[in-house]
Every structure is written in structure tokens, then in C-alpha cells.
Design an enzyme around this catalytic site. Sequence first.
Site, PDB file in Angstrom:
ATOM      1  N   SER A 126     -19.808 -25.350  22.916  1.00 28.48           N
ATOM      2  CA  SER A 126     -18.966 -25.323  24.118  1.00 28.48           C
ATOM      3  C   SER A 126     -19.449 -26.377  25.111  1.00 28.48           C
ATOM      4  O   SER A 126     -18.730 -26.716  26.050  1.00 28.48           O
ATOM      5  CB  SER A 126     -18.990 -23.932  24.761  1.00 28.48           C
ATOM      6  OG  SER A 126     -20.321 -23.482  24.925  1.00 28.48           O
ATOM      7  N   GLU A 162     -15.577 -13.026  18.738  1.00 32.37           N
ATOM      8  CA  GLU A 162     -14.925 -13.664  19.896  1.00 32.37           C
ATOM      9  C   GLU A 162     -13.441 -13.341  19.938  1.00 32.37           C
ATOM     10  O   GLU A 162     -12.718 -13.506  18.943  1.00 32.37           O
ATOM     11  CB  GLU A 162     -15.127 -15.190  19.845  1.00 32.37           C
ATOM     12  CG  GLU A 162     -14.423 -15.878  21.024  1.00 32.37           C
ATOM     13  CD  GLU A 162     -14.847 -17.314  21.273  1.00 32.37           C
ATOM     14  OE1 GLU A 162     -15.762 -17.818  20.592  1.00 32.37           O
ATOM     15  OE2 GLU A 162     -14.241 -17.938  22.183  1.00 32.37           O
TER      16      GLU A 162
END
Length: 302
Positions: free
Chosen positions: A53, A190
Amino acid sequence: MSTQAAPRKKTTVLSLRKKKRNSVPITMMTAYDYPSARSIEDAQLDMILVGDSLGMVVLGYDNTLSVTMDDMIHHCKAVARGAKTPMLVGDMPFMSYQVDVKEAVRNAGRLLAEGNMDAIKLEGGIEMADTVRAIVNVGIPVVGHIGLTPQSVNQLGGFKVQGRKATAAAKLLEDAYAMQDAGCCALVLEAVPDRIARYISDVLDIPTIGIGGGNGCDGQVLVYHDTLGFFDKFTPRFVKQYGQLNTVIAEALNNYKDEVESRAFPAPEHSFTMKDEEWDAFLDLVEPKIEAKDFFGMGANR
Ligand code: KIV
């Protein structure tokens, strides 16, 4: 008599299992550099994920696909310098493990040997089982990651919740078992419906770490910049902002600009002084030369 707190112990794969057994939630946060690692160390979280990320929240890409092994190693090293007790997990970037198993093992090894990580994370379910097994077989702990897997954003059609339909949820469960069977020490879930994440967490022996997986996971992870209000391109629904760094930073920078422009900064306390006799001696030295235009660059000798 002074009582000193015992030094904090390093989180290991065994202490993670123990937390799951004792129903103690596992705390994990992403970090990408030395200061974020330091603050997570000080806050005594269990785990740090140097997530890919970083491509979005640090490097400004629209997704994580452009992040390279060298990017990851650079950031892993900085994090490892700042945090000693959390378990450090380095993310395998896109195309560092999907092409062939040998290359995956080599790249996983680089995250430990060069990046100073304790474990690696990779995305995928049953199709990644052989790769996970090979990495675990050389002694590298692996954290799995299923549900919304950002490296497949183009295939998933966007950053969308996964497993909302019964068949998709059943496939997630199959993937979760495959990751456990392949030797993962923990599994990130997730953007998965909370009852599915809870179900998976209940049936697995390894701890699950949720991000958008609800309260039934064995632990939680969030992206540092999302959590602190330090990234405003978009904020996923599953994020809770515990701070507003962007507001704090904007206010601080505006104040700095105003004070520089108004000459309120630097104030005397930010400046260095010189004794009067040294100042007078300086003037005696330079003023005759200034008058005679005798400094290099003043043009007197041309
Ligand atoms: O890269 C990352 O930060 C991640 C988390 C979202 C789990 O994979």
C-alpha cells in the site's frame, strides 16, 4: 525501591498463536519508514506490515501494481531500524511471486536477508498454496491475504467487498483452509462480510487479521496513513480515523508560511548570537575591503 518494567518481548509466530488461543486481539498497523515504525513500537502494537500500500499512500500511485522489490526493501530496512519488538512482515509486491516458485522463494528471502523482516505476506488463495509451501519450507514465516486482494484490482473490477454471495464465501473458506494447510502463520482477511470473517476465524487454527472483516477476526490491521487522517485521496468504509494529521499539517504549514512572510519567524530564540567584540572586529576586517571593492566578485580588479 524502583520497580522497572520488564523489557517488552518480540512478537513471534508462537506468541501470535497464544493470543488466538487466549482470545486476546492481535494489533497490527502498516508502516513504511523510520518515524512511523518508531511510533508503532512506542504504542506497543504486536505487528507491523510494510505493505505494498506504500505505492498508494507514500509514492502516490493509483494502485499497488507499480511497487517493486527494491521499493519494498528500501522501506523495509527503514522500518526495521525503527521497530524492534513488533513482528515485522514485508509484503511481496506484484509479480515478485506469481511467475515462478523459485523466484518467489528468492524474493521472500530478500525481504528477510536484505529488508530485515521477520515474515512475508502474499496475496492469493488455493492457487498460491505451492508457493506458500515452498517459502515456508525454507524457514520463512508467511502471512496469507485473501478477500479483497489489491494486486488483482483489475480482475476484481475495483476495490470491492468479496464473498457476499454464498458460493464466493465458500470459495473464501476453501482458500483460507488452503493457506493454513500450506503453512501460513496468519491470514489477512480484507473486505469480507463480518459473519464470513468470523466463521473463517472460528474454524481456523491460525490467527486471522481483519481489515474490513469486522469484529470476529483474531486481530485487526489498518493502513497507517488512513488511520491517522494522513491520506485523503479516498477513505475505505472500513477505516476509522483516529487522528487528523492532514489538518494538523496544513495548519502548521500555513502558520509557517505566514510567519516567514511576516518575519515573525525566526525569532531571536531560533537564531545564533555573536559577541560584540567579534562583530566589531569583523567590521574592521571587511569594511575597508568593501569600500575598495576588494572582494572577489566585486569587480574592482577587472
Ligand atoms: O499493503 C497493505 O497495506 C495491505 C493491507 C491492506 C493488509 O496489504
